[in-house]
Scaffold this motif. Structure first.
Motif, PDB file in Angstrom:
ATOM      1  N   GLN B  50       0.502  -1.474   0.115  1.00  0.00           N
ATOM      2  CA  GLN B  50       0.368  -0.018   0.187  1.00  0.00           C
ATOM      3  C   GLN B  50       0.821   1.224  -0.020  1.00  0.00           C
ATOM      4  O   GLN B  50       0.764   2.338  -0.718  1.00  0.00           O
ATOM      5  N   ASP B  51       2.380   1.321   0.622  1.00  0.00           N
ATOM      6  CA  ASP B  51       2.799   2.349   1.378  1.00  0.00           C
ATOM      7  C   ASP B  51       3.021   1.948  -0.564  1.00  0.00           C
ATOM      8  O   ASP B  51       4.103   4.011  -1.048  1.00  0.00           O
ATOM      9  N   HIS B  52       3.638   1.626  -1.532  1.00  0.00           N
ATOM     10  CA  HIS B  52       4.412   2.159  -2.571  1.00  0.00           C
ATOM     11  C   HIS B  52       3.461   1.950  -3.505  1.00  0.00           C
ATOM     12  O   HIS B  52       3.891   1.268  -4.924  1.00  0.00           O
ATOM     13  N   GLY B  53       1.976   1.778  -3.181  1.00  0.00           N
ATOM     14  CA  GLY B  53       1.125   1.944  -4.794  1.00  0.00           C
ATOM     15  C   GLY B  53       0.362   0.641  -5.001  1.00  0.00           C
ATOM     16  O   GLY B  53       0.075   1.055  -5.821  1.00  0.00           O
ATOM     17  N   THR B  54       0.387  -0.034  -4.481  1.00  0.00           N
ATOM     18  CA  THR B  54       0.464  -1.320  -4.957  1.00  0.00           C
ATOM     19  C   THR B  54      -1.775  -1.499  -3.178  1.00  0.00           C
ATOM     20  O   THR B  54      -0.984  -1.556  -2.316  1.00  0.00           O
ATOM     21  N   TYR B  55      -2.813  -1.407  -3.939  1.00  0.00           N
ATOM     22  CA  TYR B  55      -3.354  -1.326  -2.882  1.00  0.00           C
ATOM     23  C   TYR B  55      -3.600  -3.226  -3.208  1.00  0.00           C
ATOM     24  O   TYR B  55      -4.459  -3.328  -4.130  1.00  0.00           O
ATOM     25  N   ILE B  56      -4.005  -3.760  -2.424  1.00  0.00           N
ATOM     26  CA  ILE B  56      -4.165  -5.132  -1.995  1.00  0.00           C
ATOM     27  C   ILE B  56      -5.656  -5.374  -1.645  1.00  0.00           C
ATOM     28  O   ILE B  56      -5.609  -4.776  -0.374  1.00  0.00           O
ATOM     29  N   PRO B  57      -6.961  -5.705  -2.084  1.00  0.00           N
ATOM     30  CA  PRO B  57      -7.493  -5.554  -1.175  1.00  0.00           C
ATOM     31  C   PRO B  57      -7.803  -6.310   0.305  1.00  0.00           C
ATOM     32  O   PRO B  57      -7.421  -6.899   0.062  1.00  0.00           O
ATOM     33  N   ARG B  58      -8.670  -5.657   1.260  1.00  0.00           N
ATOM     34  CA  ARG B  58      -8.986  -6.193   2.377  1.00  0.00           C
ATOM     35  C   ARG B  58     -10.425  -5.751   2.680  1.00  0.00           C
ATOM     36  O   ARG B  58     -11.139  -4.861   2.680  1.00  0.00           O
ATOM     37  N   PHE B  59     -10.555  -7.128   3.498  1.00  0.00           N
ATOM     38  CA  PHE B  59     -11.722  -6.605   4.865  1.00  0.00           C
ATOM     39  C   PHE B  59     -11.416  -6.425   5.964  1.00  0.00           C
ATOM     40  O   PHE B  59     -11.707  -5.822   6.758  1.00  0.00           O
ATOM     41  N   CYS B  60     -10.433  -7.008   6.807  1.00  0.00           N
ATOM     42  CA  CYS B  60     -10.853  -7.768   7.907  1.00  0.00           C
ATOM     43  C   CYS B  60      -9.135  -6.557   8.262  1.00  0.00           C
ATOM     44  O   CYS B  60      -9.241  -6.208   9.617  1.00  0.00           O
ATOM     45  N   TRP B  61      -8.039  -6.896   7.506  1.00  0.00           N
ATOM     46  CA  TRP B  61      -7.665  -6.162   7.446  1.00  0.00           C
ATOM     47  C   TRP B  61      -7.409  -4.727   8.752  1.00  0.00           C
ATOM     48  O   TRP B  61      -8.353  -4.091   7.370  1.00  0.00           O
ATOM     49  N   HIS B  62      -6.838  -3.983   9.644  1.00  0.00           N
ATOM     50  CA  HIS B  62      -6.902  -2.723   9.566  1.00  0.00           C
ATOM     51  C   HIS B  62      -5.302  -2.557  10.336  1.00  0.00           C
ATOM     52  O   HIS B  62      -5.065  -2.732  10.789  1.00  0.00           O
ATOM     53  N   GLU B  63      -5.185  -1.065   9.464  1.00  0.00           N
ATOM     54  CA  GLU B  63      -3.710  -0.821   9.941  1.00  0.00           C
ATOM     55  C   GLU B  63      -3.356  -0.658  11.482  1.00  0.00           C
ATOM     56  O   GLU B  63      -2.334  -0.481  11.769  1.00  0.00           O
ATOM     57  N   CYS B  74      -7.133 -11.143   0.946  1.00  0.00           N
ATOM     58  CA  CYS B  74      -5.539 -10.122   0.753  1.00  0.00           C
ATOM     59  C   CYS B  74      -4.433 -11.212   0.278  1.00  0.00           C
ATOM     60  O   CYS B  74      -3.230 -11.040   0.187  1.00  0.00           O
ATOM     61  N   LEU B  75      -5.685 -12.602  -0.582  1.00  0.00           N
ATOM     62  CA  LEU B  75      -4.202 -13.392  -0.666  1.00  0.00           C
ATOM     63  C   LEU B  75      -3.376 -13.027  -1.658  1.00  0.00           C
ATOM     64  O   LEU B  75      -4.189 -12.096  -3.033  1.00  0.00           O
ATOM     65  N   VAL B  76      -1.734 -13.149  -1.916  1.00  0.00           N
ATOM     66  CA  VAL B  76      -0.979 -13.241  -2.960  1.00  0.00           C
ATOM     67  C   VAL B  76      -0.110 -14.456  -2.954  1.00  0.00           C
ATOM     68  O   VAL B  76      -0.510 -15.087  -2.518  1.00  0.00           O
ATOM     69  N   GLU B  77       0.451 -14.083  -3.990  1.00  0.00           N
ATOM     70  CA  GLU B  77       0.890 -15.053  -4.672  1.00  0.00           C
ATOM     71  C   GLU B  77       2.507 -14.552  -4.436  1.00  0.00           C
ATOM     72  O   GLU B  77       2.892 -13.612  -4.454  1.00  0.00           O
ATOM     73  N   VAL B  78       3.240 -15.397  -3.740  1.00  0.00           N
ATOM     74  CA  VAL B  78       4.589 -15.079  -2.681  1.00  0.00           C
ATOM     75  C   VAL B  78       6.034 -15.750  -3.978  1.00  0.00           C
ATOM     76  O   VAL B  78       5.706 -17.519  -2.847  1.00  0.00           O
ATOM     77  N   GLU B  79       6.174 -15.748  -4.201  1.00  0.00           N
ATOM     78  CA  GLU B  79       7.104 -16.460  -5.543  1.00  0.00           C
ATOM     79  C   GLU B  79       8.161 -17.862  -4.257  1.00  0.00           C
ATOM     80  O   GLU B  79       8.189 -17.219  -3.285  1.00  0.00           O
ATOM     81  N   GLY B  80       7.768 -19.633  -4.425  1.00  0.00           N
ATOM     82  CA  GLY B  80       8.282 -19.942  -3.585  1.00  0.00           C
ATOM     83  C   GLY B  80       7.935 -20.753  -2.215  1.00  0.00           C
ATOM     84  O   GLY B  80       8.476 -21.296  -1.486  1.00  0.00           O
ATOM     85  N   MET B  81       6.595 -20.244  -2.034  1.00  0.00           N
ATOM     86  CA  MET B  81       5.638 -20.336  -1.028  1.00  0.00           C
ATOM     87  C   MET B  81       4.697 -21.025  -1.457  1.00  0.00           C
ATOM     88  O   MET B  81       3.821 -20.805  -2.704  1.00  0.00           O
TER      89      MET B  81
END
Lengths: 446, 889
Positions: B50-63, B74-81
């Motif tokens: 988010q700080d670098h301009g990529t918004y990952i959708p979310r509902f439960c997370w709050h800063e 907010c599922l994302v793909e992390v290489e190697g995981m």
């Protein structure tokens, strides 16, 4: 002829009338005499022995017990041992028996395990419905305290242990290890995100080991007879014995403790007497309600945890085998399982919370003649958002394994009975159209 | 619909808000969607993206809350995981390669949204959230086009009230747990929780226990759907009809940042803005809903003059002439000391400055006081080393003396609680258990009037000595902690003089690491004191003597000698020595602790000039009423308790002919022969920066561009300024909104010109207080009497509460006496029974109620209540007030 290999069930067979009593257990089962040997070995040697025995968790996941213990961070105290007796997996009733029939074996195992992981507090989380088991286990714990096997300085070893029996309040998900920890802390039994794993931050954020009752009950015998003895039984990486709870349409349902490596046929047809009333088997569930189903053609496969996963695309899970005869409607079985999971989903993760009841509602329609030909594919399509790929061993978009469990029976329907079900849905649709029924059922009351 | 379209949807989280990070051992290099960025190692992936301009959708997370990983959006793909990872619970590691838009991720997002909509009613057209709903927006951006769900949806009774102001619609709820987590994690009021299982999971209160939290409104703001709605805003407006401006709340001296929203020239909502050093997105309910009083029917919006038969409407020239004449006559006939000015703590800095200039520079009276004898002496407040709110987080210890922040400064309480949760030991010095007691590491109790006793021991311990008292427990807690000791210093009780608190301050001020947060509650009391609305002081935290030459150079002169404080002014008025009394946005009848004195003063004084929003402020004694604009109706600036000057914004046009108080001062000055030459708010700000030493460098240009405001004095805090502007996304309520200045564009060259190369130092050394204060006398305890503690509660019979219907509906109004259960039983009455209460001064009847927080021998009187109370019972000259309590039988 297939034979049982009683290890944890030996004593209760020998003394069926008083195996749970302290005097009997001391006199005829040498209860608590394994403690001395354990204290002499020291904690590291016990962990080492359990690792070498190849003992794997008997609650369902089959993770290496000794390996789990070895994950505890060094030098971080206090640590906790939690023994999972929430046995909620439908058709599983082995821990039920172990608690009622041989509680001292469990307490002895708890003491040795706590000593091995250097925990001074242990908790047994027992399914709330086990009223008799709770009474007998509490009596056993009281007796152990009274005779100095629990409390301060056990047997002069300098090791202290407080063992607490905690009864659950009736919730399937408390059987998940982090759900159990939340419940034990007084919160809702909602599984927690991992990492951190319980070994690092479990109960009260302290390093914690969670083991099943049957696993802990096995520990005294590994100490008594040695790791080689245990590793010598079984097959491949599935060493030792396991209790299988056989139920359903068989002649002799019950718990059977057998050496791993035996075939399903030997267990179901040999020990449990085969399908009752001379009928033929239609399918069976090999490892608890969460495991994908198998057909009669798989009966000659071995009871091997790894083989079940890699070759049969299912799992031995909690060791609950349920047999269904040729008169069974697989769709009805699937709906009943779906209803269970929809009821027991804790509500934490979206895919499971919403998906489980959606699955139930669709299956209810299908069972009741309101299905559409595309409904099976619909289930598989949105179900793959809970279980990406729909292939065992299941991936999951949820925190805990309840998510994939909600889909395993649907996957089985598709795998073994697709043509039969689609044909039925087409028939139902045609009939409804001819009757000009256009409404859709309101669905089940959950 | 592409995600690019969402990026233009003014979601504040979309605004790039990048904190530059230098490479180092604590820095990880992460590749997000092919873009390599340097980020703090261990930070959560969702935040980094988010700080670098990529918004990952979310509902439960709050800063501002711990991750729970429930919604799975907010599922994302992390290489190697293996599998997809929830980015809200995945800390970044060096070399991590992340894909947030891959086909697998898209499929998972589609799936989660489809599940969320399975049971979500499609009643968006009648839902308050429709138009600013995260679920709606994210469905549009990330979700499937249509639903395949043909079954019956889940049904609940809707909506159900869960507190006085919050309504719960369980059908709309998506079980993200933000509200339940806020209640337990942030507010500490764990009164809502999940019940039920599976798709029947619902948010619940405990039986017969409403969600009565001072902070309940925050749950409405952070709810990502319309499940929680607030009755004050419900069905008042649609988001696209709202107009928004950023301002600071002025209900207390914390100065929480908020987005003030209106439609059709009517304020309808205040939303918390995430100003990191102040409120971090939260508001208290009083602050959130007290905008309603701005539209009160009781407001006076046309000038009035006393005529036969009472006050009558007049024109501005008539009213201003009359007021100027009364001031001139008092000055010319009886000298400057015959004029008194009370109040000014609820206006803007500009109001305070202009009135200080009028009173001290033009009229030359020093009988000016913004406090109504219910705070601490201005010399003490201004002369103590000041802490910032952020110091709470890095403090060695937090000491709370004579204040219950939960009641008077609610969001400061949240910050103290958060610091305590993070391990900062909190010491609570009080006569009774209060809001901070549950998480205090050490609670020191004292008898009313004797606050200096435990504080003396505390000062010894903080100075490294042991005392053999309870305070020693603190020694071990602070032994290996660095950082300042932050003292939240307030007036322990309105039933005793400030002497004991001043002595306590002197004791603590002698400890080197100690810094203070003065717990004065009135909205801009610090701005008023900073700008000279206190006897003996001139604008900019300097005394009359120190600032005489500097300030006098612009003003043409300052008063000769220190004047009277509020009590002195009222006493002089009662004696006939004060001929013209100005009430500047205050009502001493309700706020001054000694009501009989106020009544005598108002009856005796020749002319009462009311400069404010309510004509009845002087209880029928007003001779001239000059109606002012109020918060939300005027631009300006305000100063919070840490000395942070923040911009206040105008959102609605005032009705009638109300005028800013600083303009009124200018008009009166002109009639008295002095031309202020101030036409714009910015001109007043520039003059303040020129004249008031503590404001050196804090001119209009700096205030306009400093996103988080400016902490005084600028020379000590120049590095902390975050230069704006960051435009504020209008109508966005559910995320912590990145702190922004207002939307006024600043030309690039002006920015360059305005950036100070080095902030100017104050031209006059600022006042520092050294307290050789003598200990207050201790009064022997009368075992048959209860010793009084009187303090304010958050809700009460305050004007802002009474004129805000949503708050007035449940605010307690009537006076009550709280005692320990033992004392209640000893009196022999039941809760709510009326008893006869006798002090040295008066006898009144009051209901008595047992309260577990009150110790034996102490009686607690909420100060802001209607009816008989401290105004009658307390003798302001006595060190303490003891009460005899008897049954009426």
């Amino acid at each position: 002829m297939a034979q049982e290999t009683p290890v944890v069930t030996r004593f209760m067979r020998e003394r069926p009338d008083d195996s749970w009593q302290f005097e009997s257990a001391r006199a005829y089962n040498a209860a608590y005499t394994r403690l001395e040997r354990a204290f002499a070995m020291g904690p590291e040697a016990i962990v080492e022995a359990v690792q070498q025995s190849g003992l794997r968790g008997k609650g369902g996941a089959g993770f290496g017990t000794g390996q789990k213990w070895s994950f505890l961070p060094k030098g971080v105290f206090p640590r906790y041992l939690c023994i999972n007796g929430d046995e909620g997996e439908p058709a599983t009733f082995k821990d039920h028996m172990l608690t009622e029939r041989d509680p001292h074996q469990l307490v002895e195992g708890a003491i040795i395990t706590a000593y091995a992981i250097q925990a001074n507090h242990a908790f047994i989380y027992l399914r709330g419905e086990f009223a008799l088991g709770a009474d007998r286990l509490q009596q056993a714990i009281d007796d152990a305290y009274a005779h100095g096997f629990l409390g301060k300085d056990i047997g002069g070893s300098g090791f202290d242990l407080e063992l607490v029996l905690h009864r659950g309040a009736g919730c399937y998900i408390a059987g998940d290890e982090t759900g159990l920890l939340s419940s034990l802390e007084g919160e809702r039994a909602m599984p927690r995100i991992k990492p951190p794993f319980p070994a690092a931050q479990g109960l009260y954020a302290a390093p914690t080991v969670v083991n099943n009752i049957e696993t802990i009950s096995t520990i005294p015998w590994i100490i008594a007879n040695g790791a080689e003895w245990y590793a010598g039984m079984g097959v491949n990486r599935s060493t030792g014995t396991r209790i299988f709870s056989v139920s359903g349409h068989v002649e002799r349902p019950g718990n059977y403790e057998v050496e791993l490596g035996m075939t399903f046929r030997e267990l179901i047809e040999g020990l449990a007497g085969g399908v009752r009333d001379g009928k033929r088997m239609k399918f069976f569930i090999p490892g608890g309600a969460s495991s994908p189903w198998l057909l009669p053609e798989h009966l000659d496969s071995p009871l091997d945890m790894d083989y079940a996963g890699s070759e049969l695309r299912t799992m031995l899970g909690s060791g609950a085998i349920t047999v269904f005869d040729e008169t069974t409607d697989p769709l009805l079985v699937s709906w009943r399982l779906a209803k269970f999971y929809a009821h027991e989903s804790c509500g934490k993760c979206t895919p499971c919370r919403e998906g489980s009841s959606w699955i139930e509602k669709v299956l209810y329609r299908m069972v009741n003649g309101q299905g559409r030909p595309e409904d099976l594919d619909l289930l598989l399509s949105f179900g793959s958002n809970i279980v990406p790929g729909l292939n065992a061993p299941f991936a999951q978009t949820t925190i805990c394994a309840l998510g994939p469990s909600t889909m395993s029976h649907v996957v089985s329907l598709d795998r073994w009975f697709r043509d039969e079900i689609v044909a039925r849905l087409e028939r139902d649709t045609a009939r409804r159209t001819s009757l000009e029924i256009v409404t859709v059922s309101a669905g089940a009351d959950a | 619909m592409s995600t690019d379209a969402v990026r233009m949807s003014q979601w504040p989280s979309e605004q790039p808000y990048v904190i530059p990070v230098a490479p180092g051992p604590d820095v990880a290099t992460v590749t997000i969607d092919g873009k390599e960025v340097q980020v703090p190692r261990g930070e959560l992936l969702i935040k980094v993206a988010q700080d670098h301009g990529t918004y990952i959708p979310r509902f439960c997370w709050h800063e501002r809350m711990k991750p729970v990983g429930m919604c799975r959006m907010c599922l994302v793909e992390v290489e190697g995981m293996r599998g997809l990872q929830i980015s809200c619970a995945t800390p970044v590691t060096d070399g991590m390669v992340v894909h947030t838009q891959s086909p697998g991720v898209k499929a998972a997002q589609d799936g989660v949204l489809e599940f969320l909509l399975v049971n979500h009613p499609l009643d968006c057209p009648v839902c308050d959230r429709g138009g600013e709903c995260p679920l709606q927006d994210q469905t549009l951006a990330f979700g499937p086009g249509e639903s395949r769900f043909v079954e019956e949806k889940r049904h609940f009774e809707k909506p159900i009230p869960i507190s006085e102001t919050v309504l719960l619609d369980r059908e709309r709820c998506i079980q993200c747990g933000r509200c339940t987590r806020f209640a337990s994690e942030i507010a500490g009021d764990a009164l809502i929780h999940f019940g039920g299982r599976g798709s029947g999971t619902e948010v619940m209160t405990y039986p017969d226990e409403p969600f009565s939290s001072y902070f309940a409104g925050n749950t409405v703001q952070i709810c990502p759907v319309g499940a929680l709605t607030a009755s004050p805003y419900r069905f008042r407006a649609r988001p696209w009809d709202l107009d928004s401006v950023e301002t600071s709340c002025q209900q207390c001296a914390v100065g929480c940042r908020g987005a003030l929203e209106s439609t059709s020239n009517r304020l309808v909502r205040l939303l918390g803005v995430d100003l990191d050093p102040v409120n971090q997105g939260w508001l208290c309910d009083r602050g959130r809903y007290a905008y309603e009083w701005v539209h009160s029917d009781a407001r006076v919006v046309t000038p009035r003059l006393a005529r036969e038969g009472g006050l009558a409407e007049a024109t501005w020239p008539q009213a201003l002439d009359a007021a100027a004449e009364a001031l001139r006559r008092a000055r010319d006939e009886h000298g400057p000391d015959a004029i008194g000015v009370l109040g000014g703590a609820r206006g803007t800095n500009e109001d305070a400055y202009a009135w200080a200039r009028l009173a001290k520079g033009v009229l030359r009276t020093d009988n000016v006081d913004a406090q109504l004898d219910d705070g601490l002496p201005a010399e003490v407040v201004l002369g103590l080393p000041r802490a910032s709110i952020d110091d709470l987080d890095r403090a060695a210890a937090i000491v709370i003396v004579g204040s219950d922040p939960k009641e008077t400064l609610p969001v400061l309480y949240l910050r103290i609680r958060a610091a305590a949760e993070a391990g900062v030991p909190v010491v609570d010095v009080s006569t009774h258990d209060n809001g901070c007691t549950p998480f205090a590491a050490c609670s020191l109790r004292h008898r009313p009037g004797e606050v200096a006793t435990p504080v003396a021991a505390l000062a010894e311990v903080l100075g490294g000595r042991t005392t053999g008292s309870d305070a020693d427990r603190l020694a071990a807690l602070v032994a290996d902690r660095d950082g300042p000791v932050v003292v939240v210093l307030g007036r322990p009780s309105l039933a005793e003089p400030a002497t004991a608190a001043v002595h306590a301050a002197a004791l603590l001020a002698a400890v080197p690491a100690v810094r203070f947060l003065p717990a004065l509650h009135r909205g801009n009391v610090h701005g008023a004191l900073d700008l000279g609305l206190a006897p003996g002081l001139l604008p900019g935290r300097v005394t009359l003597d120190a600032g005489r030459a500097h300030v006098g150079a612009v003003w043409g002169g300052v008063p000769a000698a220190r004047g009277l404080d509020a009590r002195g002014i009222l006493a002089a008025a009662a004696d006939g020595r004060i001929r013209t009394l100005v009430l500047l946005g205050c009502d001493p009848l309700t706020d001054f602790p000694d009501r009989p004195l106020v009544e005598r003063a108002l009856a005796a004084v020749g002319t009462v000039v009311v400069v404010g929003a309510f004509a009845d402020a002087a209880g029928g004694h007003a001779d001239v009423v000059l109606p002012t604009t109020v918060w939300g109706e005027q631009d300006g600036s305000g100063t919070n308790l840490e000395g942070r000057v923040q911009r206040l914004a105008r959102k609605v046009t005032p009705g009638g002919a109300a005028m800013e108080a600083w303009r009124i001062a200018g008009e009166l000055a002109a009639r008295l022969g002095v031309d202020f030459d101030l036409e714009l708010t910015a001109e007043v700000q520039d003059e303040i920066a020129r004249v008031a030493p503590a404001f050196a460098g804090v001119d209009a240009a700096v205030l306009r561009r400093a996103r988080d405001g400016v902490v005084l004095p600028l020379v000590d805090h120049a590095d902390e300024i975050a230069w704006g502007p960051a435009p504020l996304g209008a109508g966005v309520s559910w995320e912590p909104i990145p702190a922004g200045a207002d939307a006024e564009p600043v030309p690039a060259d002006a920015e360059a010109a305005a950036t100070p190369t080095g902030p100017p130092a104050p031209p006059v050394a600022l006042w520092e207080w050294r307290g050789p204060a003598e200990p207050a006398p201790t009064v022997p305890v009368d075992a048959y009497a209860l010793r009084v503690v009187a303090a304010r509660t958050l809700y009460g019979a305050d004007r802002a509460v009474l004129e805000s219907p949503s708050l007035a509906a449940f605010a307690p109004r009537d006076a009550v006496l709280l005692v320990s259960r033992t004392d209640r039983d000893r009196i022999g009455v039941a809760d709510g029974d009326r008893v006869r209460v006798t002090s040295a001064r008066a006898t009144v009847e009051l209901p008595v109620v047992a309260d577990a927080r009150i110790p034996q021998g102490v009686a607690f009187l909420p100060a802001n209540r209607a009816g008989a109370g401290i105004g009658d019972l307390v003798d302001p000259d006595a060190a303490v007030t003891d009460l005899r309590v008897e049954t009426l039988r």
